[in-house]
Design a protein around this motif. Structure first.
Motif, PDB file in Angstrom:
ATOM      1  N   MET A   1      34.269 -64.465 -46.190  1.00  0.00           N
ATOM      2  CA  MET A   1      34.837 -63.557 -45.211  1.00  0.00           C
ATOM      3  C   MET A   1      36.354 -63.960 -45.136  1.00  0.00           C
ATOM      4  N   SER A   2      37.339 -62.997 -45.338  1.00  0.00           N
ATOM      5  CA  SER A   2      38.489 -63.019 -45.229  1.00  0.00           C
ATOM      6  C   SER A   2      39.010 -62.862 -43.634  1.00  0.00           C
ATOM      7  N   GLU A   3      39.928 -63.542 -43.126  1.00  0.00           N
ATOM      8  CA  GLU A   3      40.154 -63.725 -41.571  1.00  0.00           C
ATOM      9  C   GLU A   3      41.633 -63.513 -41.330  1.00  0.00           C
ATOM     10  N   ASN A   4      41.912 -62.577 -40.352  1.00  0.00           N
ATOM     11  CA  ASN A   4      42.960 -62.440 -39.844  1.00  0.00           C
ATOM     12  C   ASN A   4      43.236 -63.247 -38.359  1.00  0.00           C
ATOM     13  N   ASN A   5      44.005 -64.034 -38.413  1.00  0.00           N
ATOM     14  CA  ASN A   5      44.171 -64.996 -37.179  1.00  0.00           C
ATOM     15  C   ASN A   5      44.664 -64.433 -36.056  1.00  0.00           C
ATOM     16  N   ASN A   6      45.235 -63.316 -35.996  1.00  0.00           N
ATOM     17  CA  ASN A   6      45.430 -62.790 -34.628  1.00  0.00           C
ATOM     18  C   ASN A   6      44.334 -62.232 -33.852  1.00  0.00           C
ATOM     19  N   ARG A   7      44.369 -62.850 -32.641  1.00  0.00           N
ATOM     20  CA  ARG A   7      43.068 -62.612 -31.915  1.00  0.00           C
ATOM     21  C   ARG A   7      43.178 -61.104 -31.197  1.00  0.00           C
ATOM     22  N   GLN A   8      42.053 -60.570 -31.025  1.00  0.00           N
ATOM     23  CA  GLN A   8      41.805 -59.276 -30.251  1.00  0.00           C
ATOM     24  C   GLN A   8      40.684 -59.589 -29.289  1.00  0.00           C
ATOM     25  N   GLU A   9      40.871 -58.263 -28.429  1.00  0.00           N
ATOM     26  CA  GLU A   9      39.595 -58.318 -27.611  1.00  0.00           C
ATOM     27  C   GLU A   9      39.118 -56.937 -27.354  1.00  0.00           C
ATOM     28  N   GLY A  10      37.716 -57.025 -27.356  1.00  0.00           N
ATOM     29  CA  GLY A  10      36.759 -55.682 -27.378  1.00  0.00           C
ATOM     30  C   GLY A  10      35.529 -55.792 -26.483  1.00  0.00           C
ATOM     31  N   ILE A  11      35.124 -54.640 -26.142  1.00  0.00           N
ATOM     32  CA  ILE A  11      33.952 -54.620 -25.358  1.00  0.00           C
ATOM     33  C   ILE A  11      32.644 -54.524 -26.226  1.00  0.00           C
ATOM     34  N   VAL A  12      31.615 -55.158 -25.673  1.00  0.00           N
ATOM     35  CA  VAL A  12      30.254 -54.962 -26.513  1.00  0.00           C
ATOM     36  C   VAL A  12      29.730 -53.648 -26.035  1.00  0.00           C
ATOM     37  N   VAL A  13      29.529 -52.667 -27.219  1.00  0.00           N
ATOM     38  CA  VAL A  13      28.976 -51.603 -26.743  1.00  0.00           C
ATOM     39  C   VAL A  13      27.526 -51.511 -27.525  1.00  0.00           C
ATOM     40  N   ALA A  14      26.966 -52.394 -28.065  1.00  0.00           N
ATOM     41  CA  ALA A  14      25.721 -52.496 -28.510  1.00  0.00           C
ATOM     42  C   ALA A  14      25.286 -53.952 -29.050  1.00  0.00           C
ATOM     43  N   TRP A  15      24.080 -54.336 -28.646  1.00  0.00           N
ATOM     44  CA  TRP A  15      23.557 -55.540 -29.016  1.00  0.00           C
ATOM     45  C   TRP A  15      22.223 -55.583 -29.117  1.00  0.00           C
ATOM     46  N   ASP A  16      21.661 -56.295 -30.200  1.00  0.00           N
ATOM     47  CA  ASP A  16      20.417 -56.541 -30.602  1.00  0.00           C
ATOM     48  C   ASP A  16      20.189 -58.123 -30.527  1.00  0.00           C
ATOM     49  N   GLU A  51      30.186 -56.773 -21.939  1.00  0.00           N
ATOM     50  CA  GLU A  51      30.852 -57.961 -21.765  1.00  0.00           C
ATOM     51  C   GLU A  51      32.236 -57.889 -22.629  1.00  0.00           C
ATOM     52  N   LYS A  52      33.285 -58.716 -22.566  1.00  0.00           N
ATOM     53  CA  LYS A  52      34.298 -58.713 -23.175  1.00  0.00           C
ATOM     54  C   LYS A  52      34.338 -59.795 -24.046  1.00  0.00           C
ATOM     55  N   LEU A  53      34.694 -59.497 -25.470  1.00  0.00           N
ATOM     56  CA  LEU A  53      34.653 -60.610 -26.444  1.00  0.00           C
ATOM     57  C   LEU A  53      36.341 -60.890 -26.818  1.00  0.00           C
ATOM     58  N   SER A  54      36.668 -62.067 -27.136  1.00  0.00           N
ATOM     59  CA  SER A  54      37.862 -62.307 -27.805  1.00  0.00           C
ATOM     60  C   SER A  54      37.518 -62.872 -29.195  1.00  0.00           C
ATOM     61  N   PHE A  55      38.325 -62.382 -30.125  1.00  0.00           N
ATOM     62  CA  PHE A  55      37.812 -62.864 -31.688  1.00  0.00           C
ATOM     63  C   PHE A  55      39.019 -62.369 -32.352  1.00  0.00           C
ATOM     64  N   THR A  56      38.897 -62.887 -33.720  1.00  0.00           N
ATOM     65  CA  THR A  56      39.872 -62.798 -34.893  1.00  0.00           C
ATOM     66  C   THR A  56      38.861 -61.415 -35.777  1.00  0.00           C
ATOM     67  N   ILE A  57      40.085 -60.700 -36.267  1.00  0.00           N
ATOM     68  CA  ILE A  57      39.276 -59.739 -37.206  1.00  0.00           C
ATOM     69  C   ILE A  57      39.177 -60.119 -38.576  1.00  0.00           C
ATOM     70  N   ALA A  58      38.111 -59.850 -39.255  1.00  0.00           N
ATOM     71  CA  ALA A  58      37.701 -60.345 -40.629  1.00  0.00           C
ATOM     72  C   ALA A  58      37.059 -59.222 -41.303  1.00  0.00           C
ATOM     73  N   GLU A  59      37.248 -59.361 -42.602  1.00  0.00           N
ATOM     74  CA  GLU A  59      36.466 -58.362 -43.527  1.00  0.00           C
ATOM     75  C   GLU A  59      35.272 -58.901 -43.886  1.00  0.00           C
ATOM     76  N   GLY A  60      34.073 -58.080 -43.511  1.00  0.00           N
ATOM     77  CA  GLY A  60      32.721 -58.427 -43.610  1.00  0.00           C
ATOM     78  C   GLY A  60      32.194 -57.793 -44.911  1.00  0.00           C
ATOM     79  N   ARG A  61      30.815 -57.726 -44.962  1.00  0.00           N
ATOM     80  CA  ARG A  61      30.114 -57.082 -46.017  1.00  0.00           C
ATOM     81  C   ARG A  61      30.734 -55.586 -46.303  1.00  0.00           C
ATOM     82  N   ASN A  62      30.635 -55.352 -47.546  1.00  0.00           N
ATOM     83  CA  ASN A  62      31.074 -53.730 -47.770  1.00  0.00           C
ATOM     84  C   ASN A  62      32.502 -53.430 -47.182  1.00  0.00           C
TER      85      ASN A  62
END
Length: 214
Positions: A1-16, A51-62
């Motif tokens: 998984m390639s990762e961008n170290n610039n942190r971002q924030e987002g709101i959880v809209v779905a969670w299993d 809930e609000k999350l803080s994370f970095t953006i990465a490229e996942g599968r596909n």
């Protein structure tokens, strides 16, 4: 998984929660960000919708946009690690006091039989019988100790008691002392004491002349 170290924030809209993944919405982003439980920094709490999350953006599968190095904004800090248990030193065992009571009892019986013969109160077969049967009884104890160490079939306790009762008690007591065998079981000890008392009484009667074998 390639990762961008610039942190971002987002709101959880779905969670299993059972499957451990969901999606977060980042303002201005064209698509939702995939969120997986394994990329949480602290797993003592789990995300919930809203809930609000803080994370970095990465490229996942596909080529899917995924979150990495995820933190839940405002979540309580992880509990401090439990302190290592303090080893409490065991109190020193009291020194073992050698127990010579069985050896002394065996000497008393053999000595009594020899004295009774020496002063003419008993025939020669009395000390001879105590010595011969004592050898038989001591051998049985030795075999039983060896069988116990090898986890093999043991000599029956009834056989040990019978050998002791049939004038072998001195050898049995001597073997108990030497091999440290059959010295803890209370029921066995009580029977051995009764046998010793019976033979000590018999020899005392011989020495005092209350019993005459001539």
């Amino acid at each position: 998984m390639s990762e961008n170290n610039n942190r971002q924030e987002g709101i959880v809209v779905a969670w299993d929660d059972e499957r451990g993944f969901g999606f977060a919405e980042v303002p201005g982003a064209p698509q939702h960000v995939f969120v997986h439980i394994k990329f949480l920094r602290h797993k003592h709490v789990r995300p919930a919708v809203g809930e609000k999350l803080s994370f970095t953006i990465a490229e996942g599968r596909n080529g899917r946009t995924a979150a990495a190095d995820i933190e839940i904004v405002g979540a309580p800090p992880p509990p401090p690690p439990k302190p290592a248990p303090v080893a409490v030193p065991k109190p020193p065992r009291p020194p073992l006091v050698p127990d010579f009571s069985r050896l002394f009892a065996a000497v008393v019986l053999i000595g009594g039989a020899l004295i009774a013969y020496g002063i003419g109160r008993a025939p020669a077969w009395v000390p001879g019988l105590y010595c011969a049967m004592g050898l038989v009884s001591g051998t049985l104890y030795a075999f039983d100790k060896d069988y116990a160490r090898g986890h093999r079939r043991r000599v029956r306790e009834l056989s040990l008691h019978l050998a002791d009762a049939l004038f072998g008690v001195a050898g049995g007591l001597f073997a108990q002392h030497v091999f440290r065998h059959k010295t803890r079981k209370l029921s066995f000890r009580y029977v051995t004491r009764l046998i010793f008392v019976a033979h000590a009484t018999f020899l005392a009667a011989l020495l005092s002349g209350l019993i005459a074998l001539h």
